[in-house]
Each structure stands twice: as C-alpha cells, then as structure tokens.
Motif scaffolding. Sequence first.
Motif, short mmCIF file in Angstrom:
data_model
loop_
_atom_site.label_atom_id
_atom_site.label_comp_id
_atom_site.label_asym_id
_atom_site.label_seq_id
_atom_site.Cartn_x
_atom_site.Cartn_y
_atom_site.Cartn_z
N ALA A 19 12.52 54.64 31.63
CA ALA A 19 12.43 55.02 33.05
C ALA A 19 13.25 54.14 33.98
CB ALA A 19 10.96 55.02 33.49
N GLU A 20 13.33 52.86 33.70
CA GLU A 20 14.08 51.98 34.60
C GLU A 20 15.59 52.24 34.56
OE1 GLU A 20 13.11 49.63 30.83
OE2 GLU A 20 12.00 50.92 32.21
N LEU A 21 16.05 53.02 33.58
CA LEU A 21 17.47 53.37 33.48
C LEU A 21 17.78 54.75 34.06
CD1 LEU A 21 18.22 52.04 29.89
CD2 LEU A 21 18.73 50.96 32.08
N HIS A 22 16.78 55.54 34.40
CA HIS A 22 17.02 56.89 34.90
C HIS A 22 17.93 56.89 36.12
CE1 HIS A 22 13.29 58.86 32.82
NE2 HIS A 22 14.11 58.25 31.98
N HIS A 23 17.60 56.09 37.12
CA HIS A 23 18.39 56.06 38.35
C HIS A 23 19.84 55.62 38.10
CE1 HIS A 23 19.90 53.87 41.94
NE2 HIS A 23 19.68 55.05 42.49
N PRO A 24 20.09 54.47 37.47
CA PRO A 24 21.49 54.06 37.32
C PRO A 24 22.31 55.01 36.45
CG PRO A 24 20.02 52.48 36.24
CD PRO A 24 19.17 53.44 37.01
N LEU A 25 21.72 55.56 35.40
CA LEU A 25 22.47 56.48 34.54
C LEU A 25 22.74 57.80 35.27
CD1 LEU A 25 20.71 55.93 31.08
CD2 LEU A 25 22.89 54.97 31.88
N ALA A 26 21.72 58.34 35.94
CA ALA A 26 21.91 59.60 36.68
C ALA A 26 22.93 59.39 37.79
CB ALA A 26 20.58 60.08 37.24
N ARG A 27 22.86 58.26 38.49
CA ARG A 27 23.81 57.98 39.56
C ARG A 27 25.25 57.97 39.02
NH1 ARG A 27 22.51 52.71 41.89
NH2 ARG A 27 23.61 51.97 40.09
N LEU A 42 12.38 55.16 40.05
CA LEU A 42 11.20 54.32 40.17
C LEU A 42 10.67 54.19 41.60
CD1 LEU A 42 11.97 51.46 37.64
CD2 LEU A 42 10.69 53.59 37.31
N ASP A 43 11.45 54.65 42.57
CA ASP A 43 10.95 54.67 43.94
C ASP A 43 11.63 55.79 44.72
OD1 ASP A 43 13.40 53.69 45.21
OD2 ASP A 43 12.84 51.68 44.56
N VAL A 44 11.10 56.06 45.89
CA VAL A 44 11.57 57.18 46.70
C VAL A 44 13.03 57.02 47.11
CG1 VAL A 44 11.24 58.42 48.89
CG2 VAL A 44 9.25 57.77 47.51
N ALA A 45 13.42 55.81 47.48
CA ALA A 45 14.80 55.58 47.93
C ALA A 45 15.80 55.92 46.82
CB ALA A 45 14.99 54.14 48.39
N GLN A 46 15.50 55.53 45.59
CA GLN A 46 16.38 55.86 44.46
C GLN A 46 16.44 57.37 44.26
OE1 GLN A 46 14.78 53.77 41.07
NE2 GLN A 46 15.86 51.88 41.57
N GLY A 47 15.30 58.02 44.32
CA GLY A 47 15.26 59.47 44.16
C GLY A 47 16.06 60.18 45.24
N GLU A 48 15.91 59.73 46.49
CA GLU A 48 16.66 60.34 47.59
C GLU A 48 18.16 60.12 47.42
OE1 GLU A 48 13.29 60.14 51.11
OE2 GLU A 48 14.77 58.54 51.00
N GLU A 49 18.55 58.96 46.92
CA GLU A 49 19.98 58.72 46.68
C GLU A 49 20.54 59.71 45.65
OE1 GLU A 49 23.10 55.32 45.08
OE2 GLU A 49 20.96 55.03 44.73
N LEU A 50 19.78 59.96 44.59
CA LEU A 50 20.25 60.90 43.56
C LEU A 50 20.36 62.32 44.11
CD1 LEU A 50 18.32 59.60 40.41
CD2 LEU A 50 20.69 59.13 41.11
N VAL A 51 19.39 62.73 44.90
CA VAL A 51 19.43 64.07 45.51
C VAL A 51 20.64 64.18 46.43
CG1 VAL A 51 18.23 65.63 47.10
CG2 VAL A 51 16.96 64.50 45.25
N ARG A 52 20.88 63.14 47.24
CA ARG A 52 22.03 63.14 48.15
C ARG A 52 23.34 63.23 47.36
NH1 ARG A 52 25.33 59.46 49.18
NH2 ARG A 52 24.08 57.73 48.46
N LEU A 53 23.46 62.44 46.30
CA LEU A 53 24.67 62.48 45.47
C LEU A 53 24.89 63.86 44.87
CD1 LEU A 53 24.75 59.12 43.49
CD2 LEU A 53 26.58 60.07 44.89
N ALA A 54 23.84 64.46 44.35
CA ALA A 54 23.96 65.80 43.75
C ALA A 54 24.44 66.79 44.81
CB ALA A 54 22.62 66.23 43.15
#
Length: 173
Positions: A74-82, A99-111
């Motif tokens: 799980a701790e790799l989901h954000h950096p790998l997806a980014r 792992l937190d809302v800010a990381q999730g929002e960054e991924l949604v924005r990037l997509a």
Amino acid sequence: MGNLRLVMAGVGRWGGNVLKNLAAVEGCTVEGVFDPSEEGRIRARKLAPDALLADSFAALLATEPDGVVIAAPAELHHPLAREALQRGLNVFVEKPLALDVAQGEELVRLADERGAVLMVGHVLRHHPVGGVLPAGHQHHAEHRLDHRVFPGQRRRLLRLAGQQRAQPCVHTL
C-alpha cells in the motif's frame, strides 16, 4: 480492437491472484511484470511465463503498455501510480488508492490532466454478503470478509501523520 497490453507491479500474496486472473482473460496480455522480491519473480514466471520480468518499474513503463496494474504494498501505490499517470498511462490500483486524501487527490488530478483512466480495485465491494445485512451491521461483514481473504494473517495497522485510523477493514466493502 486488439489485445489489451498490460504490465503489472507487485506479485505478492494478493498480486498473485490478480496476475492469475489477468492471465486468464481473453483479449488481455500481461506483457511485463515487476516485483523486487525473488518470491514475487518466481510467482510471476509461473503465472505469466511469457511476460517480461522487468528490473525496475521504469523499465516496465518504458514498454508503453495500454495499462498498468499496481498490486504492490500500500505505501507504494501512490508513487507507482503517480509515475505511470505522469506518462499518461491508464492505471488500475488495488485498494487503497493512497495512504491519505492529499495523495489520492493528486492521482485523480494527474489522471484528469493526462486524460488517463485511474481505477481502484474493490473486488469484494459487491460481495453477496454485503447486500443481506441490516443497516448498521456492515462492519461485521467487513471483519468477516477480511478474515476470509487473509486467514490467520494479521493485517498491519497504519498510523498516518497523527490521523485517526478508520474502522478496521472499512476499505473492504
């Protein structure tokens, strides 16, 4: 439309199940796999014998697949997806997305910015047991499903920057 060409990062306990299912889907080809552990590489070779075993995640992405599947810790989901989204690749991430809302929002924005698909895996979201429980009792199903999927294995608890951890297994349903 031709074969859907996928690459995958993470072939551990859950990732092995994902890879096995992907390899069985008609019209889908798992072209490459990255897992840093020897155990994961052996599992990948067994489940997807024709897939390239990449030496790094970057090498996996360089093959320019149609999509990336992430089933790493799980701790790799954000950096790998980014990293994949920054290249404009479509991404399927096993839960949790981040792992937190800010990381999730960054991924949604990037997509959104790259016009890529970002999908979070919720395999058990539609499990039949969820629909038969009275309101207020879903947490019992979450607990039971967690133990069904990971029997005898204690799940690691994450403490996130002083935030309260959500109810155990809330991500399951």
